[in-house]
Design a protein around this motif. Structure first.
Motif, PDB file in Angstrom:
ATOM      1  N   LYS A 172       0.827  -1.207   0.000  1.00 46.38           N
ATOM      2  CA  LYS A 172       0.000   0.000   0.000  1.00 46.38           C
ATOM      3  C   LYS A 172       0.862   1.258   0.000  1.00 46.38           C
ATOM      4  CE  LYS A 172      -4.029  -2.024   2.305  1.00 46.38           C
ATOM      5  NZ  LYS A 172      -4.902  -1.967   3.500  1.00 46.38           N
ATOM      6  N   ARG A 173       2.000   1.192   0.674  1.00 45.90           N
ATOM      7  CA  ARG A 173       2.890   2.362   0.756  1.00 45.90           C
ATOM      8  C   ARG A 173       4.114   2.231  -0.142  1.00 45.90           C
ATOM      9  NH1 ARG A 173       4.053   3.293   7.025  1.00 45.90           N
ATOM     10  NH2 ARG A 173       3.939   1.011   7.120  1.00 45.90           N
ATOM     11  N   SER A 174       4.208   1.108  -0.899  1.00 43.20           N
ATOM     12  CA  SER A 174       5.399   0.841  -1.724  1.00 43.20           C
ATOM     13  C   SER A 174       6.652   0.974  -0.865  1.00 43.20           C
ATOM     14  CB  SER A 174       5.471   1.800  -2.915  1.00 43.20           C
ATOM     15  OG  SER A 174       4.358   1.650  -3.749  1.00 43.20           O
ATOM     16  N   LEU A 175       6.621   0.338   0.304  1.00 42.04           N
ATOM     17  CA  LEU A 175       7.635   0.562   1.328  1.00 42.04           C
ATOM     18  C   LEU A 175       8.214  -0.762   1.828  1.00 42.04           C
ATOM     19  CD1 LEU A 175       8.948   2.767   3.148  1.00 42.04           C
ATOM     20  CD2 LEU A 175       7.074   2.359   4.763  1.00 42.04           C
ATOM     21  N   PHE A 176       9.540  -0.849   1.806  1.00 44.90           N
ATOM     22  CA  PHE A 176      10.249  -1.994   2.378  1.00 44.90           C
ATOM     23  C   PHE A 176      10.663  -1.618   3.801  1.00 44.90           C
ATOM     24  CE2 PHE A 176      10.597  -2.294  -2.157  1.00 44.90           C
ATOM     25  CZ  PHE A 176      10.455  -3.638  -2.424  1.00 44.90           C
ATOM     26  N   ILE A 177      10.191  -2.383   4.776  1.00 45.94           N
ATOM     27  CA  ILE A 177      10.320  -2.020   6.187  1.00 45.94           C
ATOM     28  C   ILE A 177      11.206  -3.032   6.909  1.00 45.94           C
ATOM     29  CG2 ILE A 177       9.059  -1.541   8.316  1.00 45.94           C
ATOM     30  CD1 ILE A 177       6.560  -1.120   6.589  1.00 45.94           C
ATOM     31  N   TYR A 227      12.833   1.601   2.953  1.00 43.81           N
ATOM     32  CA  TYR A 227      13.121   2.141   1.631  1.00 43.81           C
ATOM     33  C   TYR A 227      11.796   2.224   0.882  1.00 43.81           C
ATOM     34  CZ  TYR A 227      18.215   1.888   1.920  1.00 43.81           C
ATOM     35  OH  TYR A 227      19.528   2.098   2.255  1.00 43.81           O
ATOM     36  N   GLN A 228      11.489   3.415   0.420  1.00 42.29           N
ATOM     37  CA  GLN A 228      10.236   3.616  -0.305  1.00 42.29           C
ATOM     38  C   GLN A 228      10.502   3.675  -1.801  1.00 42.29           C
ATOM     39  OE1 GLN A 228       7.830   6.999   0.926  1.00 42.29           O
ATOM     40  NE2 GLN A 228       6.026   5.719   0.625  1.00 42.29           N
ATOM     41  N   LEU A 229       9.671   2.952  -2.541  1.00 40.74           N
ATOM     42  CA  LEU A 229       9.813   2.919  -3.993  1.00 40.74           C
ATOM     43  C   LEU A 229       9.188   4.177  -4.586  1.00 40.74           C
ATOM     44  CD1 LEU A 229      10.854   1.098  -6.280  1.00 40.74           C
ATOM     45  CD2 LEU A 229       8.594   0.017  -6.337  1.00 40.74           C
ATOM     46  N   VAL A 230      10.048   5.029  -5.163  1.00 39.49           N
ATOM     47  CA  VAL A 230       9.605   6.300  -5.755  1.00 39.49           C
ATOM     48  C   VAL A 230      10.212   6.403  -7.150  1.00 39.49           C
ATOM     49  CG1 VAL A 230       9.564   8.808  -5.539  1.00 39.49           C
ATOM     50  CG2 VAL A 230       9.535   7.382  -3.478  1.00 39.49           C
TER      51      VAL A 230
END
Length: 277
Positions: A215-220, A242-245
């Motif tokens: 949902k946040r395109s986020l690796f946590i 790390y957020q995928l942008v």
């Protein structure tokens, strides 16, 4: 013309039935080999049995039915699809007499390309700034694969787990590229220090979360710190990511973690280990 059409349909049906029967028999054979592998009492026997497993996989995975086949009875075989369902990763491991972990993996693409990864030496922590090929693989079990479109090419961000020693494991964020039937690991998509991947060693006495929040395109993942005079890093209860942008992974120092994500399916690993460790 009608008879020809019916003959073609019948022929295709018979071929499909034969393929399904063949792969079912292969699964039974592989189940027996895996059972013997994990009961073997010496490295020499394990090596022979594992060579047989690799040979059989190379044959079985070239069956057109294999990409969609469940292989449900192979309990200790990790098998995951990428989120776009165009890549399937099979992996397993065994422990040698001296305690080293030996990892094995096949990457099967929907395009029918099949690539075997080779761990030629004991598991090692990969350099974060060097490309890696299928023939000098570090050894790991991958439990998630997320596609990105970069430079008009599909690449996959991989999440994996590996075992370095009795006291240390590592998690990894790596990037898979395929070109001309050759795969490489690592890509300059991180905005931190020109890294090609992120490798996170940590104490095996603890658990390290590394998950993808779609949902946040986020690796946590957990923050890591050194505790006292120990040289092993310990996960704490705070999280970075790390957020995928725009097909780049941008580092975020502080992020929140939804523990419901821990209920996501995980790759099963031999000897009771799982990727959330």
């Amino acid at each position: 013309m009608r008879r020809l059409f019916l003959a073609i349909i019948l022929g295709c049906t018979l071929c499909s039935l034969f393929s399904a029967t063949k792969i079912s028999r292969d699964e039974i054979l592989l189940k027996g080999l895996f059972g013997r592998l994990y009961k073997a009492s010496s490295d020499s026997v394990r090596s022979i049995l594992n060579d047989s497993i690799c040979h059989q996989f190379s044959v079985t995975l070239r069956n057109d039915s294999s990409f969609q086949y469940a292989f449900d009875s192979l309990a200790y075989l990790g098998k995951i699809y990428s989120t776009d369902h165009k890549l399937r990763i099979y992996s397993w491991n065994y422990i040698s007499d001296n305690g080293d972990y030996r990892f094995f993996s096949y990457f099967q693409f929907a395009t029918k390309q099949l690539i075997q990864l080779v761990q030629n030496r004991p598991c090692y922590l990969p350099d974060e700034n060097k490309m890696i090929t299928a023939n000098n693989w570090y050894g790991a079990l991958y439990y998630n694969a997320i596609p990105i479109n970069r430079d008009n090419q599909i690449q996959y961000i991989l999440l994996g787990w590996s075992h370095l020693s009795e006291s240390e494991n590592f998690k990894i964020i790596d990037v898979l590229s395929l070109k001309d039937s050759t795969i490489t690991f690592g890509a300059p998509i991180f905005n931190t220090e020109n890294r090609l991947r992120i490798a996170m060693p940590y104490s095996s006495a603890h658990s390290l979360a590394l998950q993808y929040d779609a949902k946040r395109s986020l690796f946590i993942f957990n923050h890591l710190h050194e505790e006292g005079n120990k040289d092993k890093k310990i996960p704490d209860e705070s999280f970075s990511g790390y957020q995928l942008v725009n097909d780049k992974l941008v580092y975020k120092e502080e992020v929140t973690f939804d523990h419901k994500e821990e209920n996501q399916p995980r790759t099963k690993v031999e000897y009771g280990l799982e990727p959330n460790k």
